[in-house]
Write an enzyme that holds these catalytic residues in place. Structure first.
Site, mmCIF file in Angstrom:
data_model
loop_
_atom_site.group_PDB
_atom_site.id
_atom_site.type_symbol
_atom_site.label_atom_id
_atom_site.label_comp_id
_atom_site.label_asym_id
_atom_site.label_seq_id
_atom_site.Cartn_x
_atom_site.Cartn_y
_atom_site.Cartn_z
ATOM 1 N N ARG A 38 0.836 -1.209 0.000
ATOM 2 C CA ARG A 38 0.000 0.000 0.000
ATOM 3 C C ARG A 38 0.865 1.251 0.000
ATOM 4 O O ARG A 38 0.549 2.230 -0.679
ATOM 5 C CB ARG A 38 -0.940 -0.033 1.221
ATOM 6 C CG ARG A 38 -2.080 -1.044 1.026
ATOM 7 C CD ARG A 38 -2.709 -1.420 2.347
ATOM 8 N NE ARG A 38 -3.890 -2.257 2.201
ATOM 9 C CZ ARG A 38 -3.875 -3.573 1.995
ATOM 10 N NH1 ARG A 38 -2.733 -4.214 1.893
ATOM 11 N NH2 ARG A 38 -5.007 -4.255 1.893
ATOM 12 N N ASP A 326 -4.199 -15.492 7.830
ATOM 13 C CA ASP A 326 -2.827 -15.741 7.355
ATOM 14 C C ASP A 326 -1.988 -16.440 8.429
ATOM 15 O O ASP A 326 -0.917 -16.979 8.117
ATOM 16 C CB ASP A 326 -2.127 -14.422 6.977
ATOM 17 C CG ASP A 326 -2.638 -13.874 5.651
ATOM 18 O OD1 ASP A 326 -3.443 -14.558 4.987
ATOM 19 O OD2 ASP A 326 -2.236 -12.759 5.288
HETATM 20 C C1 S3P Z 1 -4.176 -9.000 2.290
HETATM 21 C C2 S3P Z 1 -5.443 -9.461 2.540
HETATM 22 C C3 S3P Z 1 -5.761 -10.845 2.865
HETATM 23 C C4 S3P Z 1 -4.516 -11.614 3.262
HETATM 24 C C5 S3P Z 1 -3.379 -11.372 2.318
HETATM 25 C C6 S3P Z 1 -3.008 -9.901 2.309
HETATM 26 C C7 S3P Z 1 -3.979 -7.574 2.004
HETATM 27 O O1 S3P Z 1 -6.327 -11.490 1.730
HETATM 28 O O2 S3P Z 1 -4.795 -12.993 3.337
HETATM 29 O O3 S3P Z 1 -2.253 -12.123 2.697
HETATM 30 O O4 S3P Z 1 -2.829 -7.093 2.001
HETATM 31 O O5 S3P Z 1 -4.979 -6.881 1.747
HETATM 32 P P1 S3P Z 1 -7.919 -11.442 1.406
HETATM 33 O O6 S3P Z 1 -8.272 -10.060 1.051
HETATM 34 O O7 S3P Z 1 -8.089 -12.392 0.250
HETATM 35 O O8 S3P Z 1 -8.613 -11.924 2.632
#
Ligand code: S3P
Length: 440
Positions: A38, A326
């Protein structure tokens, strides 16, 4: 210990660990991966220079950086590892002259799709074999509703995705799943849309996009599970990215299950939407102290102090699941060492991560002699007596690191094959583990 045959990225193919080596000392884990993606993207949407320190070192964030460079954003890494981004505002982005390769990174693909949906040119996003199997309709369909033209294999369900961006219209999106990537893609599209874009989540998912955009002056508000955004952009910023709690989680579990351990994990992001693994481990009996040390970019930061402890089984389900999804690979290893039967439920999203983590964790726990049963939305783990075995990463960084954590805590040698997968998020994991176990 590592076996020969290093991969092109310098990582060994297979590693052998064991010997119940206690973890002692202090460690600063790499910068948070979600925040690093981000930070790079938001800096590229701002107009002017931003400066980022302690950006995540893995391939996933490198993929985001390369995608931004392909649309014309200048990103420069200094010798000390800090990164300067010369933001042009979204209007300065140019049509890429080649396909954008997101490699293994779902966050790169889904968040970039949200931004590119508003750009008046053609982009094509692809990724590795794992990413091309992961569901993309969850971003394609709502972005189409805002006015962009997106396509992909199987009517936009899978990458490669083609995006013919253009003028977007804000609307209300009610998400079926609590996904931070989908929410963030729609927020980023909303920054370029006319009117207000509303994103309503069914449960809280990680909220870095909301916190960071608000901290950097973008027009975003949050009201419970509803996020509202209107046209605008973040200001340029300087940021020292806090440590990644998902990386720290492996050392928290490693220290908990390896007798004699006592570690401090410094300057970790303490965002509550990332930290649900801490109360879960605490109710299992873990000795973890959270020491807050202020905030950066709207994100609380601080230290995690962990000492070895005996664990009991627990049930993990409901609203806490999106905030620890995660960490399930690490928690599954904690459950393997705990007394009793742990149940993980309401976690069907595990099926569509970097590997099908219900299937891969079930296989790997069985390799350690742990009784395990896959559920459609989780796992049942009969803990207590794991033994050394032969493990595989299945190309999934978190499955590889979970294996290493269990291996270190066992008396005897365990091999983890396919170690190169850790390059996605934590290439230096083994060095950091060795520095804590005194085997560096
Ligand atoms: C993330 C969101 C999550 C997470 C991924 C990173 C992010 O995924 O599992 O490792 O940086 O927005 P999902 O949006 O599919 O839940």
């Amino acid at each position: 210990m590592t076996l020969p045959n290093p991969l092109p990225n310098g990582l060994p193919n297979d590693v052998v660990l064991g010997g119940q080596r206690p973890l002692r000392g202090r460690l600063r884990v790499p910068g948070d991966k979600s925040m690093s993606h981000r930070a790079l993207m938001f800096a590229a949407l701002a107009t002017g220079p931003s400066h980022l320190v302690h950006v995540a070192t893995g391939d996933d964030v490198a993929a985001t950086r390369r995608c931004l460079e392909r649309v014309g954003v200048r990103v420069k890494q200094s010798r000390d590892g800090s990164v300067s981004v010369r933001g042009t505002g979204a209007s300065g982005w140019r049509e890429p002259d080649d396909i954008l390769d997101c490699t293994n990174s779902g966050t790169t693909m889904r968040l970039m799709a949200g931004i590119l949906a508003g750009r008046p040119f053609l982009s094509v996003l692809t990724g590795d074999a794992s990413l091309r199997k992961r569901p993309m309709a969850r971003v394609v369909e709502p972005l189409r509703r805002m006015g962009a033209t997106l396509d992909g294999r199987d009517d936009g369900r899978y990458a490669p995705l083609s995006i013919r961006g253009g003028p977007l219209t804000g609307c209300r999106h009610e998400l079926a799943i609590a996904s931070a990537q989908v929410k963030s893609a729609l927020i980023l599209a909303g920054l370029q849309a006319t009117g207000t874009t509303e994103v309503v989540s069914p449960a809280l998912s990680r909220d870095h996009t909301e916190r960071m955009l608000a901290a950097f002056g973008a027009p975003i508000t949050v009201d419970g599970l509803v996020v509202r955004v209107s046209a605008g952009a973040p200001e340029p910023f300087d940021l020292v990215v806090p440590g990644d709690p998902s990386s720290a989680a492996f050392f928290v579990v490693a220290a908990t299950i390896t007798p004699g351990s006592d570690v401090v994990l410094e300057d970790v992001c303490l965002n509550p939407t990332r930290l649900a693994f801490v109360p879960v481990l605490q109710r299992m009996g873990a000795d973890i102290e959270v020491v807050p040390r202020g905030a950066r970019a709207g994100e609380p930061v601080g230290d995690l102090v962990v000492r070895a402890a005996d664990l009991n089984a627990t049930v993990i389900e409901g609203d806490e699941v999106p905030s620890l999804l995660d960490e399930v690979p690490a928690l599954a290893m904690a459950a393997a060492f705990a007394d009793g039967v742990t149940e993980i439920r309401d976690a069907a999203e595990l099926l569509v991560k970097e590997s099908d983590r219900i299937g891969t964790l079930n296989q790997e726990l069985s390799q350690l002699g742990v009784g395990c049963e896959p559920l459609p939305d989780g796992l049942i783990i009969r803990g207590g007596r794991p033994r050394p075995g032969q493990l595989k990463s299945h190309g999934d960084h978190r499955v590889a690191m979970a294996g290493a954590v269990a291996a270190n805590a066992l008396d005897g040698e365990t091999t983890v094959r396919g170690w190169g997968a850790v390059a996605s998020s934590y290439p230096e994991f083994l060095d950091d583990l060795a520095s804590l176990t005194g085997t560096a």
